[in-house]
Scaffold this motif. Structure first.
Motif, PDB file in Angstrom:
ATOM      1  N   ALA A 117      11.648  57.075 -25.937  1.00 26.16           N
ATOM      2  CA  ALA A 117      10.534  57.674 -25.818  1.00 26.16           C
ATOM      3  C   ALA A 117      10.898  57.982 -24.224  1.00 26.16           C
ATOM      4  CB  ALA A 117       9.604  56.568 -24.920  1.00 26.16           C
ATOM      5  N   ILE A 120      11.630  62.321 -23.104  1.00 23.91           N
ATOM      6  CA  ILE A 120      10.545  63.086 -23.651  1.00 23.91           C
ATOM      7  C   ILE A 120       9.967  63.761 -22.684  1.00 23.91           C
ATOM      8  CG2 ILE A 120       8.147  63.410 -24.118  1.00 23.91           C
ATOM      9  CD1 ILE A 120       8.767  61.664 -26.688  1.00 23.91           C
ATOM     10  N   PRO A 121       9.707  63.032 -20.975  1.00 23.52           N
ATOM     11  CA  PRO A 121       9.355  63.792 -19.388  1.00 23.52           C
ATOM     12  C   PRO A 121      10.574  64.524 -18.672  1.00 23.52           C
ATOM     13  CG  PRO A 121       9.580  61.073 -19.278  1.00 23.52           C
ATOM     14  CD  PRO A 121      10.067  61.236 -20.756  1.00 23.52           C
ATOM     15  N   SER A 223       4.104  61.207 -34.264  1.00 27.41           N
ATOM     16  CA  SER A 223       2.768  60.318 -33.473  1.00 27.41           C
ATOM     17  C   SER A 223       2.135  60.205 -34.491  1.00 27.41           C
ATOM     18  CB  SER A 223       2.658  61.197 -32.391  1.00 27.41           C
ATOM     19  OG  SER A 223       2.156  61.454 -31.953  1.00 27.41           O
ATOM     20  N   PRO A 275      -2.870  64.706 -29.461  1.00 26.54           N
ATOM     21  CA  PRO A 275      -3.505  63.930 -28.869  1.00 26.54           C
ATOM     22  C   PRO A 275      -4.975  63.255 -28.960  1.00 26.54           C
ATOM     23  CG  PRO A 275      -2.082  65.202 -28.097  1.00 26.54           C
ATOM     24  CD  PRO A 275      -2.305  65.995 -29.059  1.00 26.54           C
ATOM     25  N   SER A 322       1.848  55.987 -26.430  1.00 22.36           N
ATOM     26  CA  SER A 322       1.028  57.196 -25.883  1.00 22.36           C
ATOM     27  C   SER A 322       1.677  58.059 -25.267  1.00 22.36           C
ATOM     28  CB  SER A 322       0.100  56.433 -25.331  1.00 22.36           C
ATOM     29  OG  SER A 322      -0.686  57.024 -24.542  1.00 22.36           O
ATOM     30  N   ARG A 323       1.345  58.973 -24.495  1.00 26.31           N
ATOM     31  CA  ARG A 323       1.392  59.938 -23.935  1.00 26.31           C
ATOM     32  C   ARG A 323      -0.087  60.804 -22.849  1.00 26.31           C
ATOM     33  NH1 ARG A 323       5.512  58.140 -26.237  1.00 26.31           N
ATOM     34  NH2 ARG A 323       6.908  59.857 -27.450  1.00 26.31           N
TER      35      ARG A 323
END
Length: 337
Positions: A117, A120-121, A223, A275, A322-323
């Motif tokens: 994770a 990802i950002p 996801s 989402p 989560s995102r």
């Protein structure tokens, strides 16, 4: 009901759920839970039949994940991290790494965790710098589950716009700092924070290099599967509510579960809607657990009781896997008129 799903129900009801309170109180999953998952062939769930997996389709996988999560979230969440590496190696170009690890991963002899994770950002939390013979990694992987349980760790870091994915040994050292985390629930997941300082990743441990945009897009299926745990928890809450004589409340929760599951499935063909569907599932789990507390009454708040455990686990699921888009969706649901 298929044989795989029937076996998942037996595990959840006969082994996982009866010991879920003890797992919660001790903060430790007994090895017998993981042994049982291996014996039933569930460590190979993400592998196709030609690679030695059970050949399960999406509906079966969803039912299995929901069922096991409703038995013991701690066990299921820890085990679930394993499947990312199984799926990745199944399609990897590096045949040496695939042939060395995949059979043992499918059998459950080798247990894997995941830490991807952080890539990802933008900017990424874990960076990779190309050097002779490999990469130097700097940054962090904030939440890594299964430490002390897993044998290998699936790790991803970013080199510019390229995601570098590899297999490393989960061993602390001067370049890899491990800090245990105290969680409100699912403490038995053995979740830690990893800090990387000029950690050398050799080329022979790398199994894939993917453009960042493709990597993010490829996470849609994972996801969707992460949305199973909240629905499994909500279903368990509904069963316990029905046991208290509130069949109408339980029926309403089950109807909502079906709707959210349909939204999650539909989102595979419409990723931007995922989402919101994930948020709906997490909010439903939180609300279902709250309904169980209300239906059960004051003893719900006693240590060792299922209602308070499920509320804490539902809190955990509000943020697990989560995102930012899911967070926004949850806030919209919590602030609705």
């Amino acid at each position: 009901m298929t044989d795989l799903v029937a076996r998942a129900h037996a595990l959840a009801d006969d082994l996982f759920f009866p010991s879920a309170t003890e797992v919660d109180l001790k903060g430790e999953v007994p090895s017998s839970h993981f042994d049982a998952l291996a014996a039933e062939g569930f460590y190979g769930l993400a592998a196709p039949q030609e690679a030695g997996g059970p050949g399960a389709g999406l509906p079966e996988i969803v039912q299995i994940l929901e069922t096991l999560a409703g038995g013991c979230l701690t066990t299921t969440f820890t085990w679930l991290q394993h499947h990312g590496l199984v799926a990745a190696l199944t399609g990897a170009d590096d045949t040496e790494l695939r042939d060395r690890h995949l059979p043992s991963l499918i059998s459950g002899e080798l247990k894997a965790g995941a830490a991807f994770a952080a890539v990802i950002p933008t900017p990424p939390r874990l960076r990779a710098e190309r050097v002779d013979g490999g990469y130097l990694l700097d940054g962090e992987a904030p939440f890594v589950s299964g430490w002390g349980i897993i044998d290998v760790l699936q790790l991803s870091a970013r080199d510019g716009d390229t995601v570098v994915s590899a297999i490393i040994d989960p061993v602390a050292g001067e370049q890899l700092e491990v800090r245990p985390l105290d969680l409100v629930a699912a403490q038995g997941t053995s979740t830690v924070h990893l800090g990387f300082t000029r950690y050398f990743l050799a080329d022979e441990r790398v199994y894939g290099k993917t453009p960042h945009a493709d990597f993010v897009a490829g996470n849609t299926f994972a996801s969707r599967l992460n949305g199973c745990a909240p629905l499994g928890l909500a279903a368990r809450a509904a069963r316990l509510i029905e046991d208290l004589g509130k069949a109408d409340v339980a029926a309403g929760i089950r109807a909502e579960i079906d709707v959210v599951r349909g939204r999650l499935d539909a989102a595979l063909a419409d990723p931007p809607s995922l989402p919101a569907a994930r948020a709906a599932g997490a909010e439903l789990a939180f609300r279902a657990a709250g309904a169980l507390v209300a239906a059960n009454g004051s003893t719900s708040v006693l240590v060792g009781r299922h209602p308070q455990r499920l509320v804490r686990e539902a809190t955990f699921l509000l943020v697990a896997a989560s995102r930012p888009e899911i967070k926004s969706g949850l806030l919209e649901l919590f602030s609705r008129d």
